[in-house]
Design a protein around this motif. Structure first.
Motif, PDB file in Angstrom:
ATOM      1  N   VAL A 311       0.923  -1.076   0.089  1.00 57.69           N
ATOM      2  CA  VAL A 311       0.123   0.000   0.082  1.00 57.69           C
ATOM      3  C   VAL A 311       0.873   1.274   0.055  1.00 57.69           C
ATOM      4  O   VAL A 311       0.591   2.187  -0.694  1.00 57.69           O
ATOM      5  N   ASN A 312       1.997   1.178   0.713  1.00 61.39           N
ATOM      6  CA  ASN A 312       2.849   2.441   0.751  1.00 61.39           C
ATOM      7  C   ASN A 312       3.862   2.446  -0.159  1.00 61.39           C
ATOM      8  O   ASN A 312       4.706   3.053  -0.072  1.00 61.39           O
ATOM      9  N   GLY A 317       8.579  -7.921   1.569  1.00 55.55           N
ATOM     10  CA  GLY A 317       7.876  -9.294   2.400  1.00 55.55           C
ATOM     11  C   GLY A 317       8.449  -9.338   3.700  1.00 55.55           C
ATOM     12  O   GLY A 317       9.284  -8.512   4.352  1.00 55.55           O
ATOM     13  N   VAL A 318       7.455  -9.893   4.285  1.00 58.12           N
ATOM     14  CA  VAL A 318       7.782 -10.056   5.938  1.00 58.12           C
ATOM     15  C   VAL A 318       8.747 -11.194   6.125  1.00 58.12           C
ATOM     16  O   VAL A 318       8.511 -12.519   5.486  1.00 58.12           O
ATOM     17  N   VAL A 319       9.666 -11.175   7.227  1.00 59.16           N
ATOM     18  CA  VAL A 319      10.494 -12.077   7.320  1.00 59.16           C
ATOM     19  C   VAL A 319       9.689 -13.153   8.127  1.00 59.16           C
ATOM     20  O   VAL A 319       9.068 -12.995   8.987  1.00 59.16           O
ATOM     21  N   GLY A 329       1.375  -2.978   8.249  1.00 63.39           N
ATOM     22  CA  GLY A 329       1.249  -4.018   7.319  1.00 63.39           C
ATOM     23  C   GLY A 329       1.213  -3.216   5.866  1.00 63.39           C
ATOM     24  O   GLY A 329       1.145  -3.982   4.747  1.00 63.39           O
ATOM     25  N   ASP A 330       0.623  -2.005   5.954  1.00 62.27           N
ATOM     26  CA  ASP A 330       0.788  -1.304   4.558  1.00 62.27           C
ATOM     27  C   ASP A 330       2.281  -1.151   4.075  1.00 62.27           C
ATOM     28  O   ASP A 330       2.214  -0.868   2.797  1.00 62.27           O
ATOM     29  N   ASP A 331       3.322  -1.487   4.848  1.00 68.72           N
ATOM     30  CA  ASP A 331       4.479  -1.529   4.178  1.00 68.72           C
ATOM     31  C   ASP A 331       5.086  -2.676   3.525  1.00 68.72           C
ATOM     32  O   ASP A 331       6.156  -2.769   2.754  1.00 68.72           O
TER      33      ASP A 331
END
Length: 501
Positions: A311-312, A317-319, A329-331
């Protein structure tokens, strides 16, 4: 009373065709289900769909965090960090394989024999081989001959067979299917529109059987001796007879409609609950940002097609195992909405690109560097065409390979990285990672998830090697099943992952 309950649950489970999270595991039925009154053309679609919706879906769901395609928004999630459910036998591929998927294949084989339709027998054998393969690859020793067979009485304490024996059964099923597909049949495979794979084309079914045979032969890469030693030429031969274009890919299509079963299982359509992973993983996204592992990163053109933009902005990805850890979460790139994770996304069993990567590995191991390189590039092109990469972007990417890697600098890592990308959301990737010893030399940037269960996996080089059998199987069949202690089961390599004969 307990045994009567098992009988009742089993009969009910064989009559219905949908999957459930309740545990109804069984091996043989005390009576034949009412569906055996139907001709095989009315059962083929259910057999195919149950193979996907029950076995294949569950086979990849809990190992997403192991192979690091996706990550959850919370830290220490059980399947990412190899604890809780996985260490207490609450992992349900076993249930879905033995209750829902395998019985449908058994009925299809039985009905094919009853109606002089060897083509339906062959399809049942191909699907059965696939389910056995996925199940033994995750557990090791499994139940094979004592499963439900549409004819015999139920046995709730079945005998387990070794993985080597299971593999021999898989090869026997595929070989027999190939023969039967050439025999005359009284009923066309697509008589009632049920062949949702190939619309009755037995040539394509035969190619799928050869492709699966190549896959399982290729799993034996650590076998250097004995009657199941790795045979590169046998693999190459099977690939040459296998799927040879994207039009022959074995896949299940979804319409993205209002009903839950019209939607790809890993999508998150409005009102239907949540995705099975919240975000794409840091490892997967970073790999796509530089899939050629060059000193100056060259972004893979598949990135924007597979992974939604955050979104941003950007692709992040999340580790795996860490969760959002307080960040927004928008990152990060959310785990649904791309080529594989939209409501109308297809779900693949076997693809042309996988066949070419298997062939490339076999040729590489046999010393045919030039042949392996050519198959490697063909596999990349096939996968990019599959996901919709523009022709000029494919050409530029392949040119980058020639300019920066070439035949001389090409090796196993290049093959496995591309196969990892192309096999998105398939449990086959876990087989490959274990065959490659979870090597960061093969998969650049690969690390264990954060917050791993260090009680069972204390060292940085300790990775999960197999799944525990489900607790209900242990409750009633403990005398026959292998050691199910989590300290043993989760850390002991399966047979093909060792050099022993």
């Amino acid at each position: 009373m307990k045994r009567y309950t098992y009988y009742t649950l089993i009969i009910l489970s064989l009559i219905i065709t949908s999957c459930s999270s309740d545990y109804f595991d069984v091996n043989k039925s005390v009576t034949q289900p009412t569906s055996l009154s139907l001709a095989p053309q009315y059962r083929i679609q259910g057999a195919i769909e149950n193979t996907f919706a029950c076995a294949q879906y569950r086979g990849i769901r809990e190992v997403l965090g192991v192979v690091q395609y996706g990550s959850q928004n919370v830290g220490g999630y059980y399947s990412e960090c190899w604890n809780t459910y996985l260490t207490t036998g609450s992992y349900f591929l076993w249930q879905n394989a033995y209750v829902y998927s395998l019985p449908n294949t058994a009925d299809l084989i039985y009905l094919g024999k009853q109606y002089n339709a060897p083509n339906y027998v062959a399809v049942g054998e191909i699907l059965r081989a696939y389910i056995f393969g996925m199940t033994t690859d995750q557990y090791g020793d499994i139940v094979v001959d004592d499963t439900y067979d549409s004819e015999s009485g139920m046995n709730i304490t079945p005998k387990f067979e070794t993985q080597k024996e299971a593999y021999q059964k898989i090869f026997d099923l595929l070989d027999d299917a190939i023969v039967k597909l050439d025999e005359n049949s009284d009923i066309d495979l697509n008589a009632e529109g049920g062949d949702i794979f190939y619309q009755g084309d037995v040539t394509k079914w035969k190619a799928l059987a050869y492709s699966l045979k190549a896959r399982y032969l290729n799993h034996l890469s650590k076998k250097t001796s004995g009657d199941m030693a790795y045979d590169a030429q046998a693999i190459i031969s099977a690939c040459e007879n296998g799927i040879n274009s994207n039009s022959d890919n074995a896949l299940k299509s979804f319409s993205g409609g209002e009903a839950v079963n019209q939607n790809q299982p890993f999508s998150i359509p409005d009102g239907y609950g949540s995705s099975r992973f919240d975000y794409f993983s840091d490892f997967f996204v970073n790999l796509l940002k530089n899939s050629l592992n060059l000193s100056t990163a060259y972004q893979d053109p598949r990135l924007a097609l597979i992974v939604p933009e955050a979104v941003n902005g950007g692709y992040h990805g999340v580790v795996t195992g860490r969760g959002l850890a307080g960040e927004s979460g928008d990152d990060f790139s959310i785990g649904y909405g791309g080529f594989y994770t939209s409501p109308d996304s297809p779900m693949y069993m076997m693809t042309y690109s996988e066949v070419k990567f298997i062939e490339a590995e076999a040729k590489y191991r046999s010393g045919d560097q030039a042949g392996a390189y050519a198959d490697y590039k063909t596999g990349i092109q096939a996968d990019m065409e599959k996901v919709g990469v523009a022709t000029n972007d494919i050409t530029a990417y392949l040119q980058m390979i020639d300019d920066n890697i070439g035949v001389a600098n090409f090796g196993l890592s290049q093959i496995m990285v591309q196969k990892y990308i192309s096999n998105m959301l398939r449990a086959e990737t876990w087989v490959d990672m274990r065959r490659m010893d979870y090597s960061a030399d093969i998969y650049p940037g690969l690390k264990r998830p954060e917050n791993v269960n260090t009680d069972i996996f204390p060292g940085d080089d300790d990775w999960i090697m197999a799944m525990m059998y489900e607790y209900n199987e242990e409750d009633r069949n403990y005398e026959n099943m292998p050691d199910n202690d989590p300290y043993v089961r989760l850390t002991t390599p399966v047979w093909w992952d060792t050099t022993k004969e």
